[in-house]
Design an enzyme around this catalytic site. Structure first.
Site, mmCIF file in Angstrom:
data_model
loop_
_atom_site.group_PDB
_atom_site.id
_atom_site.type_symbol
_atom_site.label_atom_id
_atom_site.label_comp_id
_atom_site.label_asym_id
_atom_site.label_seq_id
_atom_site.Cartn_x
_atom_site.Cartn_y
_atom_site.Cartn_z
ATOM 1 N N LYS A 198 0.908 -1.125 -0.092
ATOM 2 C CA LYS A 198 -0.062 -0.071 -0.048
ATOM 3 C C LYS A 198 1.070 1.289 0.089
ATOM 4 O O LYS A 198 1.928 1.110 0.513
ATOM 5 C CB LYS A 198 -0.908 -0.017 1.166
ATOM 6 C CG LYS A 198 -1.957 0.956 1.267
ATOM 7 C CD LYS A 198 -2.744 1.108 2.643
ATOM 8 C CE LYS A 198 -3.993 1.859 2.551
ATOM 9 N NZ LYS A 198 -5.049 1.887 3.653
ATOM 10 N N SER A 258 -9.593 1.604 2.326
ATOM 11 C CA SER A 258 -8.850 2.484 1.821
ATOM 12 C C SER A 258 -7.774 1.601 1.053
ATOM 13 O O SER A 258 -7.096 2.022 0.094
ATOM 14 C CB SER A 258 -8.248 3.624 2.430
ATOM 15 O OG SER A 258 -7.329 2.775 3.428
ATOM 16 N N SER A 293 -10.265 -0.734 6.699
ATOM 17 C CA SER A 293 -9.525 -0.494 5.538
ATOM 18 C C SER A 293 -8.833 -1.729 4.621
ATOM 19 O O SER A 293 -8.526 -1.725 3.688
ATOM 20 C CB SER A 293 -8.603 0.913 5.173
ATOM 21 O OG SER A 293 -9.235 2.027 5.236
#
Lengths: 489, 484, 95
Positions: free
Chosen positions: A79, A154, A178
């Site tokens: 990420k 996210s 997330s």
């Protein structure tokens, strides 16, 4: 032989050890897929093909000389919230679009030490604030099962990359769901570990007391492997827990006989899609078949979790994001007239709307006259919520429920409705507020979109969660269903 | 010059840099100076994802200070974030302590005062991180930011509004300086900014028990400026109040060049610091065991030492005050006493010879060319009458400038006192032979005049013996000879 | 009492976030909606409940006072937007 990109991390590891293929072949296979397919999903923000292949070459030498570490030669996507030395780390924001950190996040260092290869940096909601990966400065990410749908967020880029078989595994972070919500939306397995299990150093902070990094992969078995690499106390993070190093892979073959699972479906039935309820009930039957005992429980305080979260998270974020001021790194406005102008314009031009909105809310709830009414109040309710979980977890070994309200929603359908977007987190934020570990695993497909279930465990008992998830995956094949055929359709 | 109708009320906030080698929340060096930003790491620069980790020695030093003033040590203390934007504050918040400081209420006892002890209430003392520095005046109207100082541990010591004059403030600051240097928790160097002072001043009519509106003068870094800033600000406030005006509560700056205080423009925007517990750090728990171990290792504090010096060394309060001016002086003095066993002689010598010479050459005690043991040995030669006081002074002066061992110098130059009766007798005879006129005068003179003339003969003898003749023996022989 | 446009502007000053004049009303509405959503919390009795600021049930670990960082300022300064003589440059700072 199964195609390389379809294999799990465990399978790739075994194949590499048996020299069925080289790390270079594995890395090239994924890079090739990213190149040819990622325009459909926008799962990646940054790829460094040269670096990845160079690392693969080194890995191959190590394998040849028998110096294998846990993940030697396996490409992993990260990420874009984890700082990678020498590689852009944008956090999905214009603010950091030019930011190349001179240091690694502890998680990245650990992956490097384990021999893994950095495949690339994945798309995300700006500063991890969102549940759809639509607020990224680099454009929305699309769900590989149906590109009209969001991948969740996210950590949507990581989830989409795994679902589209562009990466065998990835890191994510989870502040209010997330990791788990995009895992559910994309049909993969994602674990949010106990708060403190994984170092936050170099992981760009959203809400310090809620943020936790974690693994995302096709299977629970892979998540266990990634946990072995990621977890552990870090002298650079005061909030990392002093726990004995655990082998999460060692505990995956336990029978579920005698295991007590608390079930919260009654609490949520009113809000759940009927098809999703059927999937959840089917999963419960499966768990029962595996030997688990189901006990109905209720978590009434959980109805306060989302509003509590939307006080605490913006408050911490408003302060955490003050360092982005255009002075030492990141975006700086052109020709600032004075200091105030430098700050105000750099921040207003560098942050997107949702981030700005949350900074304003956070500033408001911390401001004089409102602090006790909102911030302290929310932290008190947070304790009530944690106490309720702890009390339940005295009677049961884990709590099962939905991960989300339903399957992935349409792109754009919630972008103008904050509250409805926030309510997406209804089932996930509780574990963040309480600090508890929680995993989401696939349990079915509704209208060609996957859904998952969530298991919440006791403090630092990821091991039991992973075992149950693994036993479930041994008995079912929802985690093997894939969106991939559609790539070629 | 102070208007007798008004009473000045002053409270202080002192920011004390703690003498740790690394920063409070990172492993960067705290040393002063250095190329700008060379002593910074990801934590000090507030890089994304960087996290604070607390330095144990900073905590220990805060606890030592607390114990030193008999304050309450809070078993649980919490770091908070104080949020505001400023270029020398890279995170956009300062990690400080708001509700739960390490050190709670205590009392500071001042002893260098007319009264024996004057007590100042300490409200609290908390740990926080220092900010960086803005460098002005270069770069085409821009400012440069140096974050070397950012993250240096500070102990902010807050007093009650217990001061009534700038003299008391200076006494307190000097005593505080003494305490923290005795404790070894800070170098207390005001010029380098290790000790900086915010002064809160208000006035009220004599006899009024309510406090007036106060102003805060920020960041004063010398005793002299503290005195001047207070004096300026008191007069400014009196002028306002006498004209029937109102003092505005504000933050002011002392400009030493213009010798005035003026409002700080950067503080004009109303600030709301939005304190909240720092989520990157957990609560600090201080155990009784931790405290008692620190207590056991505490050095003797200035006040206790002051009392002991007066009692055991039989010296005056004034002497004790001078000898306690720094821990180095006190230690030096005690070693001299231990070596020569004459506390008064040592006190005189340390003050009139040692400190005078050090002051003159602008040296500190540790740089003295003559060690405490060497001085003690020299004085012991006076005590056992090997040399006279006068010779000792010569030896001291010579040893000082030549950086030599005084005792070796005595040996080398054969400066030992001559006690030998025959040797002195010979010299006396010589003097008498040479000065027959004076001998005649002596014999004819009255007692008073005889005394004066005797002095003359002694002087002659001393001169001939290069000052080495034992004066007692000289007197004895002279008396004998002249009465023959 | 619900949040006003004036309060939004005050908060945006504190946060150093600029709000365009034409956005103020819309943004106030949005934030008001969120604030009234979290106002749900007010109905819960929390007397005698200690706030939980961090879910990790542990105390602060302490670091030994050692210099562990080396000078890497060249790297850090190289990514800064404006630097001269090793200093980060900003518009003139006024005390």
């Amino acid at each position: 032989m199964m195609e390389i990109h379809s294999q799990s991390i465990a399978q790739l590891r075994d194949g590499l050890r048996r020299k069925e293929f080289s790390s270079e072949e594995v890395t090239r296979a994924f890079l090739k897929r990213i190149k040819s397919l990622d325009h459909l999903y926008n799962a990646f923000i940054t790829i460094d093909e040269k670096e990845a292949l160079a690392a693969a070459a080194i890995a191959d030498q190590k394998i040849a000389s028998g110096r294998n570490e846990v993940l030697t030669g396996i490409p992993i996507a990260h990420k874009d919230i984890f700082c990678t030395q020498g590689m852009k780390t944008s956090c999905g924001s214009k603010m950091l679009a030019n930011f190349v950190p001179p240091y690694n996040a502890t998680v990245i260092s650990k992956f490097n030490d384990s021999g893994a290869i950095i495949l690339g940096k994945t798309n995300m909601d700006e500063f991890a604030m969102g549940g759809s990966t639509e607020t990224s400065f680099y454009g929305a990410c699309f769900n590989p099962w149906n590109t009209k749908k969001v991948p969740g967020g996210s950590s949507g880029g990581s989830a989409a990359a795994i679902a589209a078989l562009l990466a065998p595994g990835a890191t994510g972070t989870d502040t209010g769901g997330s990791i788990r919500q995009p895992s559910s939306f994309c049909g993969i397995t994602g674990l949010k570990p106990t708060y403190g299990r994984i170092s936050r150093f170099g992981m760009i902070a959203f809400a310090s007391s809620l943020d936790q990094g974690g693994p995302m992969a096709k299977t629970a078995e892979d998540c266990a492997l990634l946990m072995n690499v990621m977890s552990g106390i870090d002298p650079k993070d005061s909030t990392s827990a002093n726990k004995e190093k655990e082998d999460f892979s060692a505990n995956l073959s336990q029978k579920l006989d005698g295991l007590k699972i608390g079930v919260t479906l009654k609490d949520c039935s009113a809000n759940l899609d009927r098809d999703y309820q059927i999937c959840l009930e089917r999963a419960l039957t499966q768990l029962e078949k595996l030997g688990a005992e189901l006990i109905e429980i209720s978590l009434p305080k959980n109805s306060l979790a989302v509003p509590t979260y939307y006080v605490i998270a913006p408050a911490e974020a408003s302060s955490n994001l003050s360092r982005f001021d255009g002075v030492r790194y990141g975006y700086r406005c052109d020709n600032p007239e004075n200091l105030l102008d430098l700050y105000t314009r750099s921040r207003s031009e560098g942050f997107g709307d949702e981030v700005k909105r949350r900074i304003l809310i956070g500033t408001y709830v911390l401001s004089a006259g409102y602090y006790d009414q909102y911030y302290t109040k929310a932290q008190r309710i947070r304790r009530l919520i944690r106490n309720e979980y702890l009390s339940c977890l005295r009677d049961v070994d884990m709590i099962m429920g939905p991960t989300t309200a339903g399957p992935a929603f349409d792109i754009g359908s919630k972008s103008n409705d904050s509250i409805s977007m926030y309510l997406e987190d209804t089932y996930t934020v509780g574990a963040n507020l309480a600090g508890l570990p929680a995993i989401s695993i696939p349990i079915g497909v509704i209208n060609e979109c996957p859904v998952g279930m969530q298991l919440i465990g006791r403090d630092f008992d990821e091991s039991t969660l992973l075992n149950v998830a693994h036993q479930f995956q041994v008995a079912t094949d929802w985690h093997l269903q894939s969106s991939v055929e559609r790539d070629y359709a | 010059m102070l208007d007798p109708n008004w009473e000045t009320v002053i409270g202080l906030e002192v920011h004390l840099q703690l003498a740790t080698s690394s920063k409070i929340f990172s492993g960067s060096s705290t040393s002063f100076g250095g190329t700008p930003n060379s002593q910074t790491c990801s934590v000090d620069l507030a890089m994304p994802g960087a996290l604070p980790v607390f330095n144990e020695l900073a905590l220990r030093y805060a606890v030592m200070f607390g114990l030193g003033i008999g304050a309450q040590i809070n078993k649980t203390s919490i770091f908070d974030r104080k949020n505001y934007f400023y270029p020398d504050l890279p995170k956009g918040y300062q990690i400080s302590q708001f509700h739960h400081p390490v050190v709670g209420r205590g009392t500071f006892e001042l002893f260098f005062d007319d009264q024996d002890i004057y007590k100042i209430g300490i409200t609290r003392a908390h740990l926080e991180e220092d900010a960086g520095k803005s460098v002005h005046g270069h770069f085409d109207g821009k400012s440069g930011i140096d974050l070397n100082r950012a993250g240096t541990p500070l102990l902010e010591i807050v007093t009650d509004p217990d001061f009534r004059s700038s003299e008391q403030v200076i006494y307190y600051l000097k005593a505080l300086h003494l305490l923290v240097t005795y404790l070894g928790i800070s170098d207390g160097n005001m010029a380098e900014g290790s000790m900086r002072c915010d002064v809160n001043i208000s006035l009220r009519k004599k006899g009024d028990c309510n406090l007036g509106t106060r102003t805060e003068i920020k960041n004063i870094n010398s005793f002299r400026f503290v005195e001047r800033a207070i004096s300026f600000e008191v007069n400014r406030q009196i002028d306002i109040l006498e004209d029937g005006g109102k003092v505005i509560q504000e933050t002011r700056l002392y400009d030493s060049e213009l010798d005035e205080t003026r409002p700080m423009r950067s503080k004009e925007i109303a600030n709301d610091y939005r304190y909240f517990p720092e989520p990157d750090l957990l609560p600090i728990q201080i155990s009784d065991d931790y405290i008692s171990k620190i207590r056991d290792s505490m050095p003797e504090l200035p006040l206790a030492k002051y009392r002991r010096f007066i009692e055991t060394y039989d010296i005056t309060k004034d002497d004790a005050e001078i000898l306690l001016a720094s821990k180095e002086i006190a230690d030096y003095y005690e070693e001299v006493v231990a070596t020569c066993a004459d506390s008064k002689l040592s006190s005189n010598w340390v003050q009139t010879e040692m400190l005078a010479k050090l002051n003159k050459s602008n040296l500190c005690v540790s740089q003295s060319p003559i060690s405490a043991r060497q001085l003690g040995l020299l004085l012991s030669k006076i005590v056992d009458k090997t040399i006279s006081g006068k010779i000792a002074k010569q030896v001291f002066a010579e040893a000082w400038s030549a950086e030599e061992d005084p005792l070796e110098l005595i040996e080398k130059k054969e400066l030992k006192q001559v006690d030998d009766f025959d040797k002195i007798h010979t010299i006396v005879q010589e003097v008498i032979n040479k000065n027959t006129d004076q001998v005649k005068q002596y014999l004819a003179a009255n007692d008073q005049k005889r005394k004066k003339l005797l002095g003359f003969f002694v002087g002659q003898v001393m001169q001939l013996s290069n000052g080495r003749a034992n004066p007692k023996v000289v007197n004895q022989i002279l008396n004998q000879k002249l009465s023959e | 009492m619900s949040i006003t446009p004036k309060q939004i502007l005050e908060v945006s000053d504190l946060a150093r976030i600029k709000i365009e004049r034409e956005e103020v009303d819309l943004l106030t509405d949005k934030i008001r909606e969120i604030i009234s959503f979290v106002d749900k919390l007010k109905g819960t009795d929390t007397n005698e409940i200690e706030p939980l600021f961090n879910p990790l049930d542990a105390v602060q670990t302490l670091r030994a006072d050692e210099i562990t960082e080396i000078d890497e300022s060249t790297k850090f300064l190289s990514i800064a937007p404006s630097v001269e003589n090793n200093l980060f440059l900003v518009p003139k700072v006024i005390d």
